[in-house]
Design an enzyme around this catalytic site. Structure first.
Site, mmCIF file in Angstrom:
data_model
loop_
_atom_site.group_PDB
_atom_site.id
_atom_site.type_symbol
_atom_site.label_atom_id
_atom_site.label_comp_id
_atom_site.label_asym_id
_atom_site.label_seq_id
_atom_site.Cartn_x
_atom_site.Cartn_y
_atom_site.Cartn_z
ATOM 1 N N SER A 299 0.804 -1.238 0.000
ATOM 2 C CA SER A 299 0.000 0.000 0.000
ATOM 3 C C SER A 299 0.829 1.276 0.000
ATOM 4 C CB SER A 299 -0.966 0.050 1.197
ATOM 5 O OG SER A 299 -1.742 -1.097 1.230
ATOM 6 N N LYS B 134 2.271 1.882 -5.355
ATOM 7 C CA LYS B 134 2.983 1.486 -6.581
ATOM 8 C C LYS B 134 2.135 1.736 -7.819
ATOM 9 C CE LYS B 134 4.038 -2.535 -5.629
ATOM 10 N NZ LYS B 134 3.850 -3.841 -5.503
ATOM 11 N N ILE C 257 -0.143 4.076 -8.247
ATOM 12 C CA ILE C 257 -0.154 5.514 -8.561
ATOM 13 C C ILE C 257 1.211 5.915 -9.122
ATOM 14 C CG2 ILE C 257 -0.446 7.861 -7.608
ATOM 15 C CD1 ILE C 257 -3.003 6.327 -7.358
ATOM 16 N N GLU D 154 4.363 -3.285 -13.515
ATOM 17 C CA GLU D 154 4.354 -3.212 -12.051
ATOM 18 C C GLU D 154 4.230 -4.627 -11.492
ATOM 19 O OE1 GLU D 154 0.949 -1.042 -10.493
ATOM 20 O OE2 GLU D 154 1.291 -1.846 -8.483
ATOM 21 N N ILE E 244 7.326 -14.880 -1.042
ATOM 22 C CA ILE E 244 7.670 -16.086 -1.805
ATOM 23 C C ILE E 244 7.000 -16.059 -3.178
ATOM 24 C CG2 ILE E 244 7.312 -18.602 -1.912
ATOM 25 C CD1 ILE E 244 7.691 -18.647 1.117
ATOM 26 N N GLU E 245 5.726 -15.678 -3.189
ATOM 27 C CA GLU E 245 4.960 -15.835 -4.437
ATOM 28 C C GLU E 245 5.360 -14.881 -5.560
ATOM 29 O OE1 GLU E 245 0.911 -15.661 -3.219
ATOM 30 O OE2 GLU E 245 0.989 -13.534 -2.738
ATOM 31 N N PRO F 105 14.956 0.437 6.669
ATOM 32 C CA PRO F 105 14.049 -0.452 5.921
ATOM 33 C C PRO F 105 14.328 -0.417 4.413
ATOM 34 C CG PRO F 105 12.811 0.861 7.510
ATOM 35 C CD PRO F 105 14.212 1.402 7.506
ATOM 36 N N CYS G 176 -26.165 -0.186 -11.397
ATOM 37 C CA CYS G 176 -26.324 -1.641 -11.362
ATOM 38 C C CYS G 176 -27.268 -2.065 -10.229
ATOM 39 C CB CYS G 176 -24.956 -2.301 -11.279
ATOM 40 S SG CYS G 176 -24.965 -3.949 -11.987
ATOM 41 N N GLY H 34 -27.908 -0.435 -7.772
ATOM 42 C CA GLY H 34 -28.611 0.822 -7.494
ATOM 43 C C GLY H 34 -29.779 1.038 -8.451
ATOM 44 N N HIS I 290 -21.713 0.383 -15.397
ATOM 45 C CA HIS I 290 -20.869 1.068 -14.403
ATOM 46 C C HIS I 290 -20.172 2.279 -15.021
ATOM 47 C CE1 HIS I 290 -21.128 -1.821 -11.083
ATOM 48 N NE2 HIS I 290 -21.393 -2.674 -12.059
ATOM 49 N N GLU J 212 -18.774 4.744 -13.671
ATOM 50 C CA GLU J 212 -17.574 5.186 -12.942
ATOM 51 C C GLU J 212 -16.287 4.648 -13.563
ATOM 52 O OE1 GLU J 212 -19.681 2.905 -11.965
ATOM 53 O OE2 GLU J 212 -18.811 1.370 -10.662
HETATM 54 N N1 GLN Z 1 -25.846 -8.302 -7.980
HETATM 55 C C1 GLN Z 1 -26.408 -7.709 -9.133
HETATM 56 C C2 GLN Z 1 -26.270 -8.593 -10.364
HETATM 57 O O1 GLN Z 1 -25.503 -9.515 -10.365
HETATM 58 C C3 GLN Z 1 -25.800 -6.359 -9.389
HETATM 59 C C4 GLN Z 1 -24.373 -6.422 -9.777
HETATM 60 C C5 GLN Z 1 -23.678 -5.097 -9.664
HETATM 61 O O2 GLN Z 1 -24.178 -4.196 -8.997
HETATM 62 N N2 GLN Z 1 -22.506 -4.973 -10.264
HETATM 63 O O3 GLN Z 1 -26.916 -8.353 -11.365
#
Ligand code: GLN
Length: 555
Positions: free
Chosen positions: A20, A23, A25, A148, A156-157, A198, A388, A390, A514, A516
């Site tokens: 955190s 990296k 950004i 990155e 280890i991984e 460190p 979605c 929402g 979505h 956003e």
């Molecule tokens: N759970 C809901 C679905 O699968 C909404 C998914 C979401 O909000 N990305 O359709």
């Protein structure tokens, strides 16, 4: 600009001491600086865990799942990459150990390595190197690939990834590879000092596996003095001018500007002998100015389930920063725990909020609270954006409280509901595998001209990213639209409802996708921009009616 096949240059970003440190950004900032100097860049992240992708992980552990146009479910750092370099990436840009091993094992089963013992070195490392080289070929080839490596040096991984980039250094030579290590220089309160130990240990660990970093990015809360830089340089075998201060900032978009002031882009360009122009960051600087000195203020409530875990809503938080820039406003986010919202409490909780967003989500918890929040914003004409889940809540609320479809629900929550206004998509019915099986990625949507969304986008055909299993049930189109719901966005074949609006409301928009995920700092998403705009208007109307009330009281 100067691409020649086989001449792509590679920057590898590793992290040490703790996770955190930013990296993602840092890598994004490097990408932006190089792009703003006229270079073509691509950024990629390797995640060392075994999951094939983060799609199946709990947001509590992993934060948001960032979905790309091609439907890849990726790490949230990919969101930063896209936002900083302003380009749409693909599934090649995020790989996990799970994917690498899956590819190698599948090939082995098909006889692809016949005769050989399949091993980490060279088979896994070759697969990793091929994936690094592949992103260099994007869009006819880029000048620089930034890779990155997730996790912290010493895990280890992450060893196969570090071994692969070590080999890349050897194969391509120092003029085509650059190793940047992000570390922490903590300030110890009791000693009143910054401590370099460190960082020394972390670089020692890297050198033990054969990697000598060329540049150190030192995350710090206090400015690094010349002496500290020299000390770190001496112990870590790095020139002092390649010890770069990465100081804590209030806003992530400031990071590239500060890196430039520290000379980071010049160092990279010199080391890799890149032919490029001067830095031109005017649009970025203007945006920063707007973020720092906004003229207005607005309060948006986000009603969700993971409200104490901001990483789960990373892209939404960023989209509001971008929307604030375009509205010249500081968008203050108020986190509302959906489980606390009831018919009785909704008014009190949402009282001084100018706009509400209900984000995507899964499962039953908090759903009734979200539906109550929708009821409140619908009745009180508070601007609303539903994403979605929402949107699902908005449809359920309208069905129950406006159309009197008692016990209407989404099938996700109640399989016995008499009115499943949100139902499982037909092609989801037989799916039993969890990973990568939702409706994922970019799909087109056609907007109705007479709508808020058309006003926002300014075009009829849009493309947005999806991640869901449930959808608006077409059986209920008639009853809902007759009562005042508008279906303002449909899939091109008209079968899938992508957007709903309400007639009797100033700004109520709920979408199946979505938005956003496609908002960018210098290009806010139209729906976030218009939600904030509507919220500012609502705030203004409310404060003037409050003044009127006070006037009345005085009289
Ligand atoms: N759970 C809901 C679905 O699968 C909404 C998914 C979401 O909000 N990305 O359709």
């Amino acid at each position: 600009m100067n691409y020649q096949k086989g001449k792509v240059k590679y920057i590898f970003v590793t992290g040490g001491v703790v996770s955190s440190l930013g990296k993602g950004i840092a890598s994004s900032s490097i990408g932006l600086l190089l792009k703003k100097r006229g270079l073509r860049v691509n950024i990629q992240k390797f995640d060392p865990y075994i999951n094939v992708d983060p799609g199946t992980m709990n947001p509590f552990q992993h934060g948001e799942v960032f979905v790309l146009d091609d439907g890849a479910e990726t790490d949230l750092d990919l969101g930063h990459y896209e936002r900083f370099i302003d380009e749409n990436l693909t599934r090649d840009n995020n790989l996990t150990s799970g994917q690498i091993y899956d590819a190698v094992i599948t090939r082995e089963r098909k006889g692809g390595y016949l005769g050989s013992t399949v091993q980490v070195i060279p088979h896994i490392t070759n697969e990793i190197k091929d994936r690094i080289k592949k992103v260099g070929e994007r869009n006819g080839g880029v000048d620089v690939v930034i890779t990155e490596i997730g996790g912290t040096v010493g895990d280890i991984e992450s060893l196969p990834f570090l071994e692969s980039i070590r080999q890349m250094g050897l194969e391509c030579g120092p003029e085509r590879t650059l190793f940047i290590h992000l570390t922490l220089v903590p300030f110890i309160e009791s000693a009143g000092e910054l401590k370099t130990k460190p960082t020394q240990h972390s670089v020692k660990e890297l050198r033990e596996i054969g990697i000598q970093p060329n540049i150190l990015l030192c995350r710090t809360a206090q400015p690094l003095t010349k002496q500290i830089k020299e000390k770190i340089g001496l112990f870590c075998n790095v020139p002092a001018q390649a010890v770069i201060q990465a100081i804590d900032v209030d806003c992530i978009y400031e990071v590239p500007i500060l890196f430039h002031q520290e000379g980071l882009d010049n160092l990279i360009i010199q080391h890799l002998d890149l032919k490029c122009g001067e830095l031109s960051m005017d649009d970025w600087a203007k945006m920063m100015e707007k973020i720092k000195n906004p003229k207005k203020k607005v309060k948006i409530g986000i009603c969700g389930k993971y409200t104490h875990l901001k990483d789960a809503y990373k892209s939404i938080i960023e989209a509001f920063v971008h929307a604030g820039v375009e509205n010249d406003a500081r968008v203050e986010l108020q986190w509302i725990n959906a489980e606390e919202v009831t018919h009785q409490t909704a008014g009190k909780i949402l009282e001084d909020i100018d706009g509400v967003l209900i984000p995507g989500g899964f499962g039953e918890r908090g759903i009734e609270g979200k539906i109550e929040a929708v009821r409140y914003v619908r009745e009180n004409k508070v601007p609303y954006l539903g994403i979605c889940l929402g949107m699902h809540c908005a449809v359920v609320e309208f069905a129950r409280n406006v159309c009197s479809l008692e016990k209407a629900n989404t099938y996700e929550v109640d399989q016995a509901t008499p009115y499943p206004v949100i139902h499982l998509m037909p092609d989801q019915e037989k799916i039993t595998d969890m990973g990568g099986t939702m409706r994922l990625g970019a799909y087109p949507c056609i907007l109705e001209k007479d709508s808020l969304v058309y006003k926002a986008y300014g075009e009829e055909k849009i493309s947005e990213r999806h991640r869901h299993r449930y959808e608006f049930h077409n059986r209920f189109r008639d009853v809902l639209t007759k009562a005042g719901m508008k279906l303002t966005g449909l899939s091109p074949d008209g079968r899938l409802v992508e957007i709903i609006e309400l007639t009797d409301h100033p700004w109520f928009v709920a979408v199946q996708f979505h938005p956003e995920l496609k908002s960018r700092p210098t290009k806010a998403h139209p729906l976030f921009r218009d939600l904030v705009k509507a919220a500012l208007k609502y705030r203004k109307s409310r404060s003037s009616s409050l003044c009127d009330e006070k006037e009345q009281v005085k009289k």
